[in-house]
Scaffold this motif. Structure first.
Motif, mmCIF file in Angstrom:
data_model
loop_
_atom_site.group_PDB
_atom_site.id
_atom_site.type_symbol
_atom_site.label_atom_id
_atom_site.label_comp_id
_atom_site.label_asym_id
_atom_site.label_seq_id
_atom_site.Cartn_x
_atom_site.Cartn_y
_atom_site.Cartn_z
ATOM 1 N N ASN A 185 0.835 -1.198 0.000
ATOM 2 C CA ASN A 185 0.000 0.000 0.000
ATOM 3 C C ASN A 185 0.873 1.253 0.000
ATOM 4 O O ASN A 185 1.922 1.274 0.648
ATOM 5 N N GLY B 72 -0.538 -3.363 4.712
ATOM 6 C CA GLY B 72 -1.636 -3.367 3.750
ATOM 7 C C GLY B 72 -1.173 -3.858 2.400
ATOM 8 O O GLY B 72 0.020 -3.812 2.076
ATOM 9 N N ARG C 47 -7.627 -2.211 -2.348
ATOM 10 C CA ARG C 47 -6.699 -2.203 -1.217
ATOM 11 C C ARG C 47 -7.279 -2.983 -0.048
ATOM 12 O O ARG C 47 -8.486 -2.921 0.191
ATOM 13 N N TYR C 48 -6.406 -3.713 0.643
ATOM 14 C CA TYR C 48 -6.827 -4.478 1.813
ATOM 15 C C TYR C 48 -5.938 -4.109 2.989
ATOM 16 O O TYR C 48 -4.791 -3.700 2.804
ATOM 17 N N GLY C 49 -6.456 -4.337 4.208
ATOM 18 C CA GLY C 49 -5.666 -4.126 5.422
ATOM 19 C C GLY C 49 -4.847 -5.379 5.705
ATOM 20 O O GLY C 49 -3.887 -5.680 4.999
#
Ligand code: NAP
Length: 265
Positions: free
Chosen positions: A129, A219, A230-232
């Motif tokens: 990220n 991320g 986008r992912y955590g």
């Protein structure tokens, strides 16, 4: 009645080509539905590869053959030019064409107890990220292979090998071969980190398992054919060939390597 879906991007040439094509198809006895018709026999995309990929994703990889009309872009997937509409309709009505089947790739992303699926005709890309480097533990089949560190990893289909994969130094793959290509994006190679620096090629029955490093997981960005999510905290990304096959309509004189030569050399 024989129905054909027609979609175009918004450039003036695409809009004009769409108008002309609809008239010509209707004069030749075809119906062009106003909205996507899942029972249509063909989808025509006017624009470049980007317009084709967008339509493919918007209608979730339909099981209907596609043909593309290139209006001034690279047009690697596109078969026709705007000045070839009459000839296209003539040859199509006579059935003088073949179908090029293209395999797709899918990623299953695990976040807590949830799983999210991503699919690509070109590729799946995994990056950190916000330009952070990413640290990924990668297994191929049942074997742990490496702890990758760098900008990310791209998994390309043969159809996608000429796209982002090629720009990263990956190999061009003839789409008659069934293989997935894992290409590193700016891998770090220092005394601290070791990663493969070239692409590796996998047979169709092997999958890739990626586990982002737990303690430095800031991320993950997943991109399918350039469309990002986008992912955590991602625990695992599982990548393999998908069952969806994209069918491209090609005329008799189509040759993959001539296309490569005309677009890249
Ligand atoms: P985009 O602007 O829609 O596409 C970037 C370029 O890639 C365009 O010239 C496009 O052709 C071409 N392209 C797409 N698929 C191709 C294929 N299979 N073979 C050869 N060229 C191909 O970019 P986007 O919306 O971010 O992402 C769409 C695709 O572009 C992605 O799937 C990715 O592979 C590629 N891409 C390439 C780079 C790079 O080369 N550095 C970076 C990001 C993305 P048209 O001009 O006909 O649309």
């Amino acid at each position: 009645m024989r129905r054909i879906n027609v979609f175009a991007n918004k450039t003036p040439l695409s809009v004009e080509t769409e108008r002309l094509l609809k008239c010509k198809l209707e004069n030749s006895g075809f119906v062009v539905p106003k909205e996507f018709d899942s029972e249509a026999e063909l989808i025509i995309c006017i624009g470049g590869d980007g317009a084709f990929l967008k339509t493919l994703h918007e209608y979730d990889f339909p099981d209907i053959p596609f043909i593309g009309i290139n209006t001034g872009h690279l047009g690697f997937f596109q078969e026709l030019n705007p000045d070839g509409l009459d000839e296209f309709i003539f040859r199509y009505k006579k059935g003088k064409y073949g179908i090029q089947p293209l395999k797709t790739v899918r990623a299953i992303v695990s976040v807590g107890n949830e799983k999210f699926e991503h699919k690509g005709l070109n590729e799946i890309v995994i990056k950190g990220n916000h330009s952070h480097s990413i640290h990924l533990n990668m297994s191929i089949g049942d074997s742990f292979i490496e702890r990758f560190s760098g900008d990310g990893i791209l998994v390309a289909t043969p159809a996608g090998s000429t796209a982002y994969n090629y720009a990263l130094g990956g190999s061009i793959v003839d789409p008659r071969l069934e293989l997935l290509q894992i290409t590193p994006i700016a891998p770090m190679n220092t005394t601290a980190y070791r990663s493969f620096t070239s692409s590796v090629l996998l047979p169709p029955n092997l999958s890739v398992k990626i586990n982002p490093e737990e303690f430095i997981n800031t991320g993950v960005l997943i991109s399918q054919d350039g469309m990002e999510k986008r992912y955590g905290q991602v625990s695992e990304i599982f990548i393999e060939f998908s069952d969806s096959v994209v069918k491209l309509l090609r005329f008799e004189n189509y040759d993959f390597w001539n296309k490569v030569k005309s677009k890249f050399l």
